[in-house]
Design a protein around this motif. Structure first.
Motif, PDB file in Angstrom:
ATOM      1  N   LEU A  61       0.831  -1.208   0.000  1.00  0.00           N
ATOM      2  CA  LEU A  61       0.000   0.000   0.000  1.00  0.00           C
ATOM      3  C   LEU A  61       0.865   1.256   0.000  1.00  0.00           C
ATOM      4  CD1 LEU A  61      -2.785   1.350   0.174  1.00  0.00           C
ATOM      5  CD2 LEU A  61      -2.647   1.119   2.661  1.00  0.00           C
ATOM      6  N   LYS A  72      -6.966   3.133  -0.752  1.00  0.00           N
ATOM      7  CA  LYS A  72      -6.879   4.072   0.374  1.00  0.00           C
ATOM      8  C   LYS A  72      -6.323   3.393   1.624  1.00  0.00           C
ATOM      9  CE  LYS A  72      -8.950   7.395  -1.928  1.00  0.00           C
ATOM     10  NZ  LYS A  72      -8.572   6.946  -3.274  1.00  0.00           N
ATOM     11  N   GLY A 100      -6.985   3.049   5.387  1.00  0.00           N
ATOM     12  CA  GLY A 100      -7.972   3.271   6.444  1.00  0.00           C
ATOM     13  C   GLY A 100      -7.361   2.897   7.771  1.00  0.00           C
ATOM     14  N   CYS A 101      -7.334   1.598   8.053  1.00  0.00           N
ATOM     15  CA  CYS A 101      -6.837   1.121   9.348  1.00  0.00           C
ATOM     16  C   CYS A 101      -5.351   0.795   9.318  1.00  0.00           C
ATOM     17  CB  CYS A 101      -7.623  -0.122   9.747  1.00  0.00           C
ATOM     18  SG  CYS A 101      -7.359  -1.505   8.603  1.00  0.00           S
ATOM     19  N   ASP A 102      -4.840   0.394   8.146  1.00  0.00           N
ATOM     20  CA  ASP A 102      -3.446  -0.079   8.003  1.00  0.00           C
ATOM     21  C   ASP A 102      -3.200  -1.345   8.810  1.00  0.00           C
ATOM     22  OD1 ASP A 102      -1.121   0.311   6.566  1.00  0.00           O
ATOM     23  OD2 ASP A 102      -0.143   1.507   8.119  1.00  0.00           O
ATOM     24  N   HIS A 103      -4.272  -2.057   9.153  1.00  0.00           N
ATOM     25  CA  HIS A 103      -4.140  -3.272   9.964  1.00  0.00           C
ATOM     26  C   HIS A 103      -4.973  -4.436   9.422  1.00  0.00           C
ATOM     27  CE1 HIS A 103      -2.519  -0.541  13.045  1.00  0.00           C
ATOM     28  NE2 HIS A 103      -1.986  -1.618  13.542  1.00  0.00           N
ATOM     29  N   GLY A 104      -5.401  -4.361   8.180  1.00  0.00           N
ATOM     30  CA  GLY A 104      -6.157  -5.478   7.625  1.00  0.00           C
ATOM     31  C   GLY A 104      -7.571  -5.597   8.121  1.00  0.00           C
ATOM     32  N   GLN A 105      -8.144  -4.498   8.615  1.00  0.00           N
ATOM     33  CA  GLN A 105      -9.471  -4.599   9.214  1.00  0.00           C
ATOM     34  C   GLN A 105     -10.578  -3.913   8.426  1.00  0.00           C
ATOM     35  OE1 GLN A 105      -8.470  -2.944  13.006  1.00  0.00           O
ATOM     36  NE2 GLN A 105      -7.771  -4.889  13.829  1.00  0.00           N
ATOM     37  N   CYS A 106     -10.239  -3.019   7.511  1.00  0.00           N
ATOM     38  CA  CYS A 106     -11.311  -2.221   6.893  1.00  0.00           C
ATOM     39  C   CYS A 106     -11.524  -2.498   5.405  1.00  0.00           C
ATOM     40  CB  CYS A 106     -11.043  -0.732   7.079  1.00  0.00           C
ATOM     41  SG  CYS A 106      -9.683  -0.094   6.066  1.00  0.00           S
ATOM     42  N   GLY A 107     -10.529  -2.999   4.715  1.00  0.00           N
ATOM     43  CA  GLY A 107     -10.698  -3.352   3.304  1.00  0.00           C
ATOM     44  C   GLY A 107     -10.535  -2.222   2.312  1.00  0.00           C
ATOM     45  N   THR A 108     -10.294  -1.011   2.785  1.00  0.00           N
ATOM     46  CA  THR A 108     -10.276   0.111   1.837  1.00  0.00           C
ATOM     47  C   THR A 108      -9.019   0.123   0.957  1.00  0.00           C
ATOM     48  OG1 THR A 108     -10.716   2.472   1.667  1.00  0.00           O
ATOM     49  CG2 THR A 108      -9.208   1.802   3.388  1.00  0.00           C
ATOM     50  N   CYS A 109      -8.034  -0.694   1.311  1.00  0.00           N
ATOM     51  CA  CYS A 109      -6.789  -0.774   0.519  1.00  0.00           C
ATOM     52  C   CYS A 109      -6.826  -1.913  -0.486  1.00  0.00           C
ATOM     53  CB  CYS A 109      -5.611  -0.970   1.468  1.00  0.00           C
ATOM     54  SG  CYS A 109      -5.711  -2.553   2.347  1.00  0.00           S
ATOM     55  N   CYS A 118      -2.333  -3.354   2.587  1.00  0.00           N
ATOM     56  CA  CYS A 118      -1.669  -2.923   3.828  1.00  0.00           C
ATOM     57  C   CYS A 118      -1.055  -4.103   4.564  1.00  0.00           C
ATOM     58  CB  CYS A 118      -2.642  -2.165   4.733  1.00  0.00           C
ATOM     59  SG  CYS A 118      -3.877  -3.200   5.555  1.00  0.00           S
TER      60      CYS A 118
HETATM   61  S1  FES Z   1      -6.083  -0.129   5.232  1.00  0.00           S
HETATM   62 FE1  FES Z   1      -7.647  -1.196   6.321  1.00  0.00          FE
HETATM   63  S2  FES Z   1      -7.494  -3.243   5.574  1.00  0.00           S
HETATM   64 FE2  FES Z   1      -5.847  -2.207   4.646  1.00  0.00          FE
END
Ligand code: FES
Ligand code: FES
Length: 173
Positions: A25, A38, A40-49, A61
């Motif tokens: 990312l 994008k 979002g969380c940078d932790h694999g939790q939101c899916g926006t990447c 991410c």
């Molecule tokens: S930034 Fe949220 S899952 Fe990758």
């Protein structure tokens, strides 16, 4: 330690040198100016990447860039052809499957990937009968919700997202 890698991003071959700890990312957004996925969380939790990585949906991410040297990446910005929107993108527009739009590139890539998984017969956690063929065009709303559950929308545009993915699924041959 740095490493040079080559990626094909939305049809364009790109070479970049990155610290080996760089996520895919960050390599895309910060080094290659590819801002469709994008953070979002940078932790694999939101899916926006989410992007399509060698044809499969993937969270960038959670991926180290150096692990994907030579990969082919398609972002939401690269899905359409000849200046036209991809049918899934059009369905999101037609069904108001977005509000602020921040999650939308990830949602769209995830939907394209999810429909491809269903077309290949991949079951989901809620597929009732693993012995029966899965078909994208007959996915239930429960199946679509489950398959899209890795993509969060803080605006709560889920009703439109569901309708858009359902229409896209029904359109699959
Ligand atoms: S930034 Fe949220 S899952 Fe990758
Ligand atoms: S449209 Fe705003 S977060 Fe999904």
């Amino acid at each position: 330690m740095d490493a040079e890698l080559t990626l094909t991003v939305d049809g364009r071959r790109r070479t970049v040198t990155v610290d080996t700890r760089t996520t895919l990312l960050d390599a895309l957004r910060e080094r290659l100016d590819v801002t469709s996925p994008k953070k979002g969380c940078d932790h694999g939790q939101c899916g926006t990447c989410t992007v399509l990585l060698d044809g499969r949906r993937h969270l960038t991410c959670l991926a180290l860039a150096v692990a994907h040297d030579g990969a082919e990446i398609v972002t939401a910005a690269g899905l359409g052809e000849d200046g036209a929107l991809h049918p899934v993108q059009q369905a999101f527009l037609d069904h108001d499957g977005l509000q602020c739009g921040y999650c939308t590139p990830g949602q769209v890539c995830s939907a394209v990937g999810a429909l491809d998984e269903a077309a290949r017969g991949c079951p989901s956690h809620v597929t009732p009968d693993l012995g029966e063929d899965v078909e994208a065009r007959t996915l239930s709303d429960e199946e679509i919700r489950e398959r899209m559950s890795g993509n969060l929308c803080r605006c709560g545009a889920y009703a439109g997202i569901l309708a858009a993915v359902r229409e896209s699924a029904e359109a699959q041959a």
